[in-house]
Structures are given as C-alpha cells and as structure tokens.
Design a protein around this motif. Structure first.
Motif, short mmCIF file in Angstrom:
data_model
loop_
_atom_site.label_atom_id
_atom_site.label_comp_id
_atom_site.label_asym_id
_atom_site.label_seq_id
_atom_site.Cartn_x
_atom_site.Cartn_y
_atom_site.Cartn_z
N ALA A 1 0.83 -1.13 0.04
CA ALA A 1 0.16 0.09 0.23
C ALA A 1 0.97 1.13 0.03
CB ALA A 1 -0.88 -0.12 1.24
N GLY A 2 2.18 1.09 -0.27
CA GLY A 2 2.97 2.37 -0.08
C GLY A 2 2.95 2.95 -1.53
N ASN A 3 3.67 4.08 -1.78
CA ASN A 3 3.74 4.83 -2.85
C ASN A 3 4.12 4.18 -3.93
OD1 ASN A 3 2.58 7.07 -1.65
ND2 ASN A 3 4.40 8.30 -1.30
N MET A 4 5.41 3.61 -4.07
CA MET A 4 6.00 2.93 -5.03
C MET A 4 5.44 1.40 -5.38
SD MET A 4 8.30 3.30 -7.53
CE MET A 4 9.06 4.67 -6.68
N ALA A 5 5.17 0.82 -4.40
CA ALA A 5 4.57 -0.66 -4.78
C ALA A 5 3.12 -0.25 -5.10
CB ALA A 5 4.48 -1.61 -3.40
N GLY A 6 2.48 0.60 -4.71
CA GLY A 6 0.87 0.92 -4.93
C GLY A 6 0.97 1.30 -6.12
N ALA A 7 1.78 2.12 -6.94
CA ALA A 7 2.08 2.48 -8.20
C ALA A 7 2.46 1.47 -9.15
CB ALA A 7 3.21 3.67 -8.54
N VAL A 8 3.15 0.38 -8.73
CA VAL A 8 3.20 -0.75 -9.73
C VAL A 8 2.07 -1.79 -9.64
CG1 VAL A 8 4.69 -2.93 -9.81
CG2 VAL A 8 5.81 -0.94 -9.00
N ILE A 9 1.52 -1.98 -8.49
CA ILE A 9 0.05 -2.58 -8.62
C ILE A 9 -0.75 -1.98 -9.20
CG2 ILE A 9 -1.75 -3.28 -7.00
CD1 ILE A 9 0.21 -3.79 -4.78
N GLY A 10 -0.93 -0.67 -9.24
CA GLY A 10 -1.98 0.09 -10.10
C GLY A 10 -1.58 -0.07 -11.55
N GLY A 11 -0.33 0.10 -12.06
CA GLY A 11 -0.03 -0.12 -13.22
C GLY A 11 -0.43 -1.49 -13.84
N MET A 12 -0.03 -2.50 -12.94
CA MET A 12 -0.33 -3.84 -13.35
C MET A 12 -1.95 -3.99 -13.74
SD MET A 12 2.43 -5.99 -10.95
CE MET A 12 1.90 -7.59 -11.56
N VAL B 1 3.24 7.98 -12.09
CA VAL B 1 2.30 8.29 -13.12
C VAL B 1 2.49 7.74 -14.32
CG1 VAL B 1 2.03 10.82 -12.29
CG2 VAL B 1 4.12 10.10 -13.84
N GLY B 2 3.02 6.29 -14.37
CA GLY B 2 3.35 5.48 -15.60
C GLY B 2 4.22 5.74 -16.51
N THR B 3 5.15 6.56 -16.08
CA THR B 3 6.20 6.87 -17.06
C THR B 3 7.74 6.71 -16.28
OG1 THR B 3 6.22 9.49 -16.40
CG2 THR B 3 5.04 8.74 -18.47
N GLY B 4 7.81 5.68 -15.60
CA GLY B 4 8.92 5.32 -14.69
C GLY B 4 9.90 4.83 -15.48
N VAL B 5 11.09 4.40 -14.99
CA VAL B 5 12.04 3.57 -15.55
C VAL B 5 12.56 2.68 -14.35
CG1 VAL B 5 14.47 3.44 -16.29
CG2 VAL B 5 13.22 5.55 -16.97
N THR B 6 12.85 1.49 -14.55
CA THR B 6 13.27 0.32 -13.71
C THR B 6 14.38 -0.37 -14.10
OG1 THR B 6 11.01 0.16 -12.82
CG2 THR B 6 12.43 -1.45 -12.21
N THR C 1 10.01 -8.04 -15.88
CA THR C 1 10.08 -7.19 -17.06
C THR C 1 8.60 -6.72 -17.12
OG1 THR C 1 12.05 -8.13 -18.00
CG2 THR C 1 10.37 -6.97 -19.52
N GLN C 2 7.53 -7.53 -17.16
CA GLN C 2 6.22 -7.16 -17.11
C GLN C 2 5.85 -6.12 -16.31
OE1 GLN C 2 3.38 -10.32 -18.85
NE2 GLN C 2 5.48 -11.50 -18.84
N MET C 3 6.32 -6.50 -14.88
CA MET C 3 5.82 -5.85 -13.63
C MET C 3 6.37 -4.45 -13.92
SD MET C 3 7.16 -6.06 -9.75
CE MET C 3 8.63 -5.38 -10.03
N ALA C 4 7.75 -4.22 -14.64
CA ALA C 4 7.99 -2.90 -14.51
C ALA C 4 7.73 -2.12 -15.86
CB ALA C 4 9.88 -3.05 -14.80
N ASP C 5 7.22 -2.87 -16.75
CA ASP C 5 6.79 -2.32 -18.21
C ASP C 5 5.33 -1.74 -17.59
OD1 ASP C 5 8.86 -2.87 -19.69
OD2 ASP C 5 8.06 -4.67 -20.42
N ALA C 6 4.68 -2.31 -16.52
CA ALA C 6 3.44 -1.76 -16.31
C ALA C 6 3.57 -0.23 -15.81
CB ALA C 6 2.72 -2.65 -15.22
#
Length: 275
Positions: free
Chosen positions: A12-23, A128-133, A150-155
């Motif tokens: 539920a934190g910011n970074m993991a939450g962003a990844v989950i939301g993107g996925m 905001v969906g424009t990250g680099v991992t 890779t797919q997690m990061a691409d999300a």
C-alpha cells in the motif's frame, strides 16, 4: 504472467502501490495480487481502490505466493526477511526487491541460499506511469522469472536489465535519482524567471510545460538530443548565448561529477546495509 500469485509486502506504499495500479490497469488479474501493510485502514482503502486482496499478516500472505515483492524501507528489510526466511527458503518463490542500496549478498544471507532474487530500482515517475526500472538478476533467476519482473516494470514505464550488480548504481545515478536533477533545474528556471519579473505561477506553468514538451519531443524524435539542442539554436542567437553560458560555467562537468557522486553513494550505502 497472469497465472502467478504475487504478494507485495508493503504494497500500500507509494512505489509498490504505483506498480500494483499499473499492473491492474494493464490487465493483470487483481484477484491474483495481495498487498500487505501494517495500517489496516490505509490497506483497506487501497484494496477497495485497486480491487486487490489485502492482508496485515505477511507470513500468511506469502504461503502460496509465486512471486514476493519486497517494498519496505531499507532499514526495515533485514527484520522483514528474517520473519519470512523459513517459508521463502523452503519453497524458493521468485523474490523481487524494490529497496535501494541492499546488495544481493545480504538477501541471500537473510533469506537463504538458492532463492531466486531480482533487484529492481524504479523511480518516482512510476507513480504516473512513466517510470524507469533498472533490473538485476541473481543466481537461479530463470528466463520466466525475468519475464515476470520485466512485465511488472513495463506496467509503470520501461525496464532495463543490467549485466553486473554494480550497474544498478549507474541506473540510480541516471534514472533513480535523475528526476531530482530535473526538478532542481526546473526550480532554478522558475526562480530566475521570477527574479526577472515574471509572475511565479506563470513561470512555473511555462517551465513545466516546456520540460514536458522537450521530453516528449526527445522521445519521439529520430535524432539524438544533441541535434535537438542544435535545432533550437540559431547562430549568434538567444539560445546559443544561453547554452554557451551553461558550458562556460561548467555544467557538463558538474553533471558528470554529480552523477559520479550519486553512484559512489549508492555503493557506500550497499556496504553500510550489507551487515
């Protein structure tokens, strides 16, 4: 990928939450994702918003997980790993860590030998969906594991695999810390425009839109950024004079030195946290 049960510890934190939301937005089944957290109210709100499952019990959550994503503060990571080590070392699911600064050797000690571990270094534009991992695979990480990471990061943007673990320090220097460099430059532009007499709100609006436009143009262009810079410059014109001032002031060298300092600090942190 959609067959894997993924558990995000600290989800539920910011970074993991962003990844989950993107996925989830990318079509990953929300019912195959579990987010854990200590703040029950915050976790419940997050799960309602995203549709994923929630748990305040890390051990219970990871019992049948195929992929465990660790997203807690680096200072909390050792204690967390020690609480889940028995389960993880027995089943050896893929572990992906989002924490900065902790080397694979530390995770291998804390979780046990033979656990496949991927270090992932996302940056804040993932929100905001424009990250680099940046990604680095430890021993035992298979092609299937790499595909999942890779797919997690691409999300939430784009993914870049590095061949050596030290490459993560370079990723941190470029993209992990990079957003702050641009924010610093934007702040300086806004301050300078205000000192020159422009309304600060107008200065901020123009600066941010210009940065956005420049980045979009650079991504879309079929020439490198050096040529794009030259395209804006007319001989003996306004832009050329400004660029010359940057160069004479040592901006290229300063950027190189700052990025070197950033990478060096990342290596220092790895040594400090690898205890």
């Amino acid at each position: 990928m959609s067959d894997h049960k993924m558990v995000f510890i600290g989800g539920a934190g910011n970074m993991a939450g962003a990844v989950i939301g993107g996925m989830v937005a990318s079509g990953y089944p929300a019912d195959r994702i579990v987010a854990t957290g200590r703040d029950e109210q915050k976790l419940k709100a997050f799960c309602k918003r995203t549709g994923v499952h929630g748990s305040t019990d890390n051990l219970s959550a990871i019992k049948d997980a195929d992929v465990i994503v660790l997203s807690v503060k680096p200072q909390m990571m050792k204690a967390l790993c020690e609480t889940i080590a028995k389960e993880v070392s027995a089943r050896k699911p893929l572990v992906i860590t989002l924490a900065a600064g902790i080397p694979l050797a530390a995770y291998q000690r804390w979780l046990g030998a033979g656990v496949p571990i991927v270090r992932a270094m996302p940056n804040t534009p993932a929100l905001v969906g424009t990250g680099v991992t940046g990604l680095y695979a430890g021993d035992g990480v298979t092609d299937e594991h790499k595909s999942v990471a890779t797919q997690m990061a691409d999300a939430v943007g784009i993914a870049l695999w590095v061949e050596q673990e030290s490459g993560i320090d370079q990723v941190i220097a470029v993209s992990g810390s990079g957003p702050a460099y641009y924010f610093q430059f934007m702040e300086s532009m806004i301050d300078a425009a205000e000192k020159a007499g422009m309304d600060r709100a107008d200065a901020e609006r123009l600066t941010l839109q210009t940065a956005l436009g420049a980045a979009k143009l650079a991504v879309a262009a079929d020439v490198d950024v050096a040529q794009l810079k030259r395209n804006v410059m007319s001989p003996n014109g306004t832009t050329e004079r400004a660029i010359k001032r940057f160069q004479e002031g040592g901006l290229p060298q300063l950027v190189e030195q700052a990025m070197g300092d950033c990478a060096a600090r990342a290596a220092e942190m790895a040594n400090e946290l690898d205890k």
